[in-house]
Enzyme design. Structure first.
Site, short mmCIF file in Angstrom:
data_model
loop_
_atom_site.label_atom_id
_atom_site.label_comp_id
_atom_site.label_asym_id
_atom_site.label_seq_id
_atom_site.Cartn_x
_atom_site.Cartn_y
_atom_site.Cartn_z
N TYR A 1 -48.07 -2.38 -0.72
CA TYR A 1 -48.83 -2.27 0.53
C TYR A 1 -48.78 -0.84 1.03
O TYR A 1 -47.91 -0.04 0.63
CB TYR A 1 -48.32 -3.26 1.59
CG TYR A 1 -46.92 -3.02 2.07
CD1 TYR A 1 -46.63 -2.03 3.02
CD2 TYR A 1 -45.86 -3.80 1.62
CE1 TYR A 1 -45.34 -1.82 3.47
CE2 TYR A 1 -44.56 -3.58 2.07
CZ TYR A 1 -44.30 -2.60 2.99
OH TYR A 1 -43.03 -2.38 3.44
N ASP B 1 -42.25 -40.37 10.24
CA ASP B 1 -42.54 -41.81 10.11
C ASP B 1 -41.49 -42.38 9.18
O ASP B 1 -41.13 -41.78 8.16
CB ASP B 1 -43.97 -42.06 9.62
CG ASP B 1 -44.23 -41.51 8.23
OD1 ASP B 1 -43.50 -40.59 7.79
OD2 ASP B 1 -45.17 -41.98 7.57
N SER C 1 -32.96 -3.97 10.45
CA SER C 1 -34.22 -3.89 9.71
C SER C 1 -35.37 -3.42 10.61
O SER C 1 -36.27 -2.70 10.16
CB SER C 1 -34.59 -5.24 9.12
OG SER C 1 -33.53 -5.77 8.37
N GLN D 1 -24.32 -4.24 17.91
CA GLN D 1 -23.34 -3.27 17.42
C GLN D 1 -23.90 -1.85 17.43
O GLN D 1 -23.16 -0.88 17.45
CB GLN D 1 -22.89 -3.65 16.01
CG GLN D 1 -24.00 -3.62 14.99
CD GLN D 1 -23.63 -4.29 13.67
OE1 GLN D 1 -22.61 -4.95 13.56
NE2 GLN D 1 -24.48 -4.14 12.67
N HIS E 1 -35.71 -3.57 -0.31
CA HIS E 1 -37.16 -3.48 -0.57
C HIS E 1 -37.52 -2.01 -0.40
O HIS E 1 -37.09 -1.37 0.56
CB HIS E 1 -37.86 -4.39 0.42
CG HIS E 1 -39.25 -4.01 0.79
ND1 HIS E 1 -40.25 -3.90 -0.13
CD2 HIS E 1 -39.81 -3.73 1.99
CE1 HIS E 1 -41.37 -3.55 0.50
NE2 HIS E 1 -41.13 -3.44 1.79
N VAL F 1 -41.13 -8.88 11.40
CA VAL F 1 -41.73 -8.32 12.60
C VAL F 1 -43.01 -9.09 12.93
O VAL F 1 -43.30 -9.42 14.09
CB VAL F 1 -42.06 -6.81 12.39
CG1 VAL F 1 -42.81 -6.26 13.59
CG2 VAL F 1 -40.80 -6.02 12.12
N THR F 2 -43.74 -9.41 11.87
CA THR F 2 -45.03 -10.11 12.00
C THR F 2 -44.94 -11.36 12.87
O THR F 2 -45.88 -11.70 13.58
CB THR F 2 -45.50 -10.51 10.57
OG1 THR F 2 -45.63 -9.31 9.81
CG2 THR F 2 -46.81 -11.27 10.59
N VAL G 1 -19.88 -8.06 17.63
CA VAL G 1 -19.27 -9.39 17.77
C VAL G 1 -18.35 -9.63 16.58
O VAL G 1 -18.76 -9.48 15.42
CB VAL G 1 -20.37 -10.48 17.84
CG1 VAL G 1 -19.74 -11.87 17.75
CG2 VAL G 1 -21.17 -10.34 19.12
N THR H 1 -39.20 -46.08 7.66
CA THR H 1 -39.23 -47.52 7.41
C THR H 1 -37.83 -48.07 7.66
O THR H 1 -36.87 -47.60 7.04
CB THR H 1 -39.63 -47.78 5.94
OG1 THR H 1 -40.84 -47.09 5.69
CG2 THR H 1 -39.86 -49.25 5.70
C1 LIG Z 1 -38.31 -1.49 4.25
C2 LIG Z 1 -38.74 -2.64 5.07
C3 LIG Z 1 -40.08 -2.84 5.33
C4 LIG Z 1 -40.48 -3.92 6.10
N1 LIG Z 1 -41.79 -4.04 6.39
C5 LIG Z 1 -42.18 -5.02 7.21
C6 LIG Z 1 -43.53 -5.09 7.60
O1 LIG Z 1 -44.33 -4.24 7.25
N2 LIG Z 1 -43.91 -6.12 8.38
C7 LIG Z 1 -43.03 -7.07 8.78
O2 LIG Z 1 -43.43 -7.97 9.48
N3 LIG Z 1 -41.73 -7.01 8.46
C8 LIG Z 1 -41.29 -6.02 7.67
N4 LIG Z 1 -39.98 -5.94 7.31
C9 LIG Z 1 -39.06 -7.02 7.71
C10 LIG Z 1 -38.59 -6.84 9.14
O3 LIG Z 1 -38.21 -5.52 9.33
C11 LIG Z 1 -37.42 -7.73 9.48
O4 LIG Z 1 -37.64 -9.02 9.00
C12 LIG Z 1 -37.20 -7.77 10.98
O5 LIG Z 1 -37.13 -6.48 11.50
C13 LIG Z 1 -35.92 -8.52 11.32
O6 LIG Z 1 -35.68 -8.42 12.69
P1 LIG Z 1 -34.31 -8.94 13.30
O7 LIG Z 1 -34.35 -8.68 14.75
O8 LIG Z 1 -34.09 -10.33 12.82
O9 LIG Z 1 -33.20 -8.10 12.56
P2 LIG Z 1 -32.64 -6.63 12.86
O10 LIG Z 1 -33.67 -5.71 13.28
O11 LIG Z 1 -31.84 -6.26 11.65
O12 LIG Z 1 -31.68 -6.88 14.07
C14 LIG Z 1 -30.44 -7.53 13.91
C15 LIG Z 1 -29.50 -6.90 14.88
O13 LIG Z 1 -28.28 -7.59 14.89
C16 LIG Z 1 -27.26 -6.65 15.14
N5 LIG Z 1 -25.99 -7.23 14.69
C17 LIG Z 1 -25.72 -7.74 13.49
N6 LIG Z 1 -24.44 -8.18 13.45
C18 LIG Z 1 -23.92 -7.95 14.67
C19 LIG Z 1 -22.65 -8.19 15.23
N7 LIG Z 1 -21.66 -8.77 14.54
N8 LIG Z 1 -22.46 -7.83 16.51
C20 LIG Z 1 -23.45 -7.24 17.23
N9 LIG Z 1 -24.67 -6.99 16.73
C21 LIG Z 1 -24.90 -7.35 15.47
C22 LIG Z 1 -27.68 -5.46 14.32
O14 LIG Z 1 -27.08 -4.27 14.76
C23 LIG Z 1 -29.18 -5.47 14.51
O15 LIG Z 1 -29.57 -4.65 15.56
C24 LIG Z 1 -39.53 -4.86 6.57
C25 LIG Z 1 -38.18 -4.66 6.30
C26 LIG Z 1 -37.79 -3.57 5.57
C27 LIG Z 1 -36.34 -3.38 5.31
#
Ligand SMILES: Cc1cc2nc3c(=O)[nH]c(=O)nc-3n(C[C@H](O)[C@H](O)[C@H](O)COP(=O)(O)OP(=O)(O)OC[C@H]3O[C@@H](n4cnc5c(N)ncnc54)[C@H](O)[C@@H]3O)c2cc1C
Length: 813
Positions: free
Chosen positions: A256, A542, A44, A35, A225, A355-356, A173, A544
């Protein structure tokens, strides 16, 4: 090969990784829809500071993170690397945290990532902004660092696009279409349908909304957060590099930190949980560009800022310049949600991924989709179908999601039960167990006694050795007394929490025969311990299998994933049905040398050795209660599992306990059970062996009938049998104070060579027991090894197993 038509919803760091991995594997008929605009879509990933700490209690999560580090380190955009490998430092400011860092060092060592615990001087040498006076020590992982999430999206989407993947930005979507239980495509706000054979929801915090379009409830809670950035810190003036100091965690305060040139980024989990309903999150166009960002609530950050100025004194000369309440996903157990919907074929999710772990998850999902299973990672803890029905209830999802947020940096004991909402599921015996002073822990939502205070009198005349402080939590000496009493007289165990399925129909025998490694197509009354395997020979479970009628089987399984697996493989012709009967039934394990003296006088049929042989089942009446009795025992003593319907459970319990009491019989809890099972070498799926292990390595070759015509995984097993390089191995430790808990590293000299799975003290054999995965060449009995336990080494020795009653005389009597 172009593969099936795939639509990925979401081009965040997870969707981008999946598109890259799928196209690398040859599936190129892939469309990614988002989107928002690429590469910063407004999800995020667009604002995550990208700290990657690989250390995790879960082996799988560490491995997913390690893959992410390796992959992102190899990617760049215009010469800018997607990963800054500056190391990760977790510091302790309390003695409890320092001990915890040693435990975390154990995990990360077990899972094969190099790390070291460092003293306060080295902490300050590594991160000179720390106040030396506050820090007691740290855990340093040199390969940790900063993932540049938006760059990672760009690098992976570009590569995928070069292989033919289509990206449709600014397409929202609105619907997922399906026909006859199979996904057919998605409809976007641009009109028309994008046809698809496979749709993967990588929609992050919008996941529940998108999944609902396919009729699926995702147990996920978006929570805010806080992330703040200081203005310029005078002491850092002139720092041109983005980051020079390791990423930093101060978990005692839920905080952190990361460098950003002459500023510092501060993340906080120290504030109240701030959940948001997925339906209330704005679409991209409804905001000024970042729908996953809410306004910074300064008041919630006050404690974090005070603590920061204390830990990093240079920040006293700076200000918090900007901040966000950023949304991301939490689940009820802290693990991601991966896999295919059980309701709609072809609708997959990859949700609640940090992201990790993002690149690792991309890889895992691509393997799963392309090959039908994932061979690089064991995903049993991440499978979206792992939940019990009550775990999908909105109240539960919200309560546990918030709790996981609050506990994200807490020190959690391996036996610590989740708090509210509790109790949720109670067995038919629960009222009596409460009267008997049961100390309850939770298993699959069930309240399950760990021991009974009413058994305190059993301690008289016994000397039950005390474990060390950590192992002594959620423990009582009564556990030892109950274990010994089981071997001396008889005990009642509540086995209700173990899932039971009923498999019925004309095709049931053939169906189970095809799925399992054993021969289950035997006479009515037979009971078979057998395995479910993956196509690559890995152990799925596993189980039974009891044949109670020609077309009627009762199957004891490990959890919802087994129900899901059986349901997915049902023949299309309707000749087999599978039903979860757990909730309406209950089970008592009656075990011990006097078990027959208790049961026979109450029964209307013959329970002699000949009347019901070992591993046989029959129907009977115990007093007024109709039961299904199965002669088997996980504790290694004579006895039966007695099943009845829930309404009759209390009557069964009262009848048995009244008859057992005069013989010295007692109710006994899971603590005793675990000790007894390890003395007998009985494995527990999910802890001792998982998808990544095969029966030969796990010591379960006896459960494989190699001359059987065919069964899932048979071809792969032939190859794996010849390549046993590691073994699940029994170790003993002499000192009761050295009892470990599981997941600790095992060392050969200074070299980490494996890790512990289950551990307990053996109250019959008088030794500590630890099962561990070790290289095959180190698994011969007698070999001396060490187990890393917090900051010390525990001397252990490989032992021949089982440690108790190898001749099986107790069971067969
Ligand atoms: C403040 C903050 C700090 C963080 N710090 C860390 C960190 O230091 N280390 C770490 O590992 N993680 C961190 N995280 C977590 C991490 O950012 C997320 O878990 C991760 O980015 C999720 O990725 P994603 O691709 O699942 O989601 P997103 O990046 O949210 O992507 C989902 C996508 O789906 C799209 N979408 C949703 N609905 C629709 C629809 N109906 N139609 C079309 N598109 C749609 C959205 O536009 C979006 O682009 C942090 C998060 C936040 C908020």
């Amino acid at each position: 090969m172009t593969g099936p038509r795939v639509v990925i919803i979401g081009a965040g760091v997870v969707g981008a990784a999946l598109a890259d991995e799928l196209s690398a594997a040859g599936w190129t008929d892939v469309t990614v829809v988002d989107q928002g605009p690429l590469p910063a879509t407004g999800g995020s990933s667009s604002h995550a500071p990208g700290l990657v700490f690989q250390t995790n209690p879960s082996k799988t999560m560490t491995e997913l993170a390690r893959y992410t580090v390796e992959k992102l380190s190899s990617l760049d955009v215009g010469g800018q690397s997607c990963f800054l490998q500056i190391g990760g430092l977790e510091v302790a400011t309390t003695p409890e945290r320092l001990a915890e860092l040693h435990r975390r060092h154990g995990w990360v060592t077990s899972w094969g990532v190099e790390a070291r615990v460092v003293g306060p001087e080295e902490c300050v040498a590594l991160h000179p902004l720390l106040d030396r006076a506050r820090v007691l020590g740290g855990l340093f992982v040199p390969t940790d660092g900063l993932a540049k999430a938006v760059l990672a999206v760009e690098a992976q989407t570009r590569r995928a696009a070069e292989r033919g993947v289509r990206f449709l930005e600014r397409h929202e979507v609105l619907a997922v279409t399906q026909d006859d239980g199979r996904v057919t495509g998605v409809v976007t706000d641009r009109g028309g349908e994008l046809a698809a054979d496979v749709v993967v929801c990588c929609a992050g915090i919008w996941g529940p909304r998108v999944a609902r379009m396919a009729g699926m409830e995702l147990p996920l809670t978006p929570l805010a957060h806080q992330l703040a950035w200081t203005g310029p810190v005078p002491a850092l003036a002139g720092q041109t590099a983005e980051a020079v100091r390791p990423i930093l965690r101060h978990q005692d305060a839920g905080l952190y930190y990361r460098d950003h040139h002459d500023r510092i980024g501060i993340g906080s989990y120290g504030h109240r949980p701030m959940p948001v309903a997925a339906d209330d999150i704005a679409a991209f166009d409804e905001t000024d560009g970042m729908p996953s960002v809410l306004a910074f609530t300064e008041g919630d950050f006050a404690g974090a800022w005070t603590e920061t100025r204390s830990l990093l004194p240079v920040t006293r000369d700076a200000k918090v310049e900007e901040g966000i309440n950023g949304l991301f996903s939490f689940t009820t157990d802290g693990m991601p949600l991966l896999g295919e919907s059980s309701q709609v074929k072809g609708f997959w999710v990859a949700e609640a991924v940090w992201v990790t772990h993002s690149a690792g998850v991309g890889r895992a999902m691509a393997e799963w989709l392309v090959d039908g299973h994932c061979s690089s990672f064991d995903l049993h803890e991440c499978d979206v179908n792992r939940f019990e029905p009550h775990q999908l209830a909105p109240d539960y999802v919200l309560a546990r999601g918030c709790r996981n947020f609050a506990e994200v940096y807490d020190i959690i004991h391996p036996l610590q039960p989740a708090g509210a909402p509790r109790p949720i599921r109670t067995s038919a015996f629960h009222p009596r167990q409460e009267e008997l002073g049961a100390f309850f822990l939770e298993a699959n939502g069930w309240e399950r006694p760990q021991w009974y205070e009413s058994n305190t009198a059993l301690l008289e005349g016994r000397s039950i050795p005390a474990p060390n402080d950590w192992a002594a939590r959620y423990w009582s000496p009564v556990v030892g007394a109950e274990a010994q009493a089981t071997r001396e007289t008889v005990a009642l165990y509540d086995m209700t929490a173990l899932k039971r399925l009923e498999v019925t129909g004309r095709g049931a025998a053939a169906f189970l025969q095809r799925l399992t490694t054993g021969n289950v197509d035997k006479s009515v009354g037979s009971v078979t311990y057998t395995l479910l395997l993956d196509h690559d020979g890995g152990i799925r479970s596993d189980i039974t299998v009891a044949r109670l009628g020609r077309d009627l089987f009762q199957v004891g399984v490990n959890g919802n994933l087994d129900l899901d697996l059986l349901t997915r493989r049902l023949p299309a012709d309707g000749t087999v049905a599978v039903r979860d009967i757990t909730a309406g039934t209950c089970c008592v394990g009656l075990w011990g040398p006097l078990a027959r003296e208790v049961l026979q006088p109450l029964a209307d049929t013959d329970f002699s050795d000949q009347g019901l042989k070992y591993f046989r089942a029959k129907r009977a009446h115990i007093g007024a209660v109709p039961v299904t009795a199965m002669r088997l025992s996980y504790v290694g003593e004579l006895g039966w599992e007695l099943y009845t319907t829930a309404d009759l459970g209390l009557k069964l319990w009262d009848t048995l306990l009244a008859a057992a009491r005069p013989l010295g019989g007692v109710p006994a809890g899971r603590g005793a059970f675990n000790s007894l099972r390890l003395e007998k070498g009985y494995r527990s799926f999910g802890t001792d062996m998982t998808f990544e292990h095969d029966p030969y390595e796990a010591g379960l070759a006896f459960a494989v009938k190699e001359d059987k015509d065919d069964f899932t995984g048979k071809t792969a097993l032939a190859r794996r049998r010849e390549q046993v390089r590691r073994r699940l191995t029994c170790l003993t430790v002499d000192d009761p104070g050295d009892v470990v808990m599981g997941k600790e590293p095992v060392y050969d000299g200074d070299r980490p060579v494996g890790y512990v799975t289950s551990a307990a003290y053996g109250y019959t054999i008088g030794k500590g027991i630890a099962y561990a995965w070790l290289p095959a060449e180190l698994s011969e009995p007698g070999r001396a090894l060490d187990i890393g336990y917090f900051d010390r080494r525990v001397a252990a020795r490989v032992a021949a197993e089982p440690l108790f009653d190898p001749a099986m005389s107790r069971l067969r009597g």
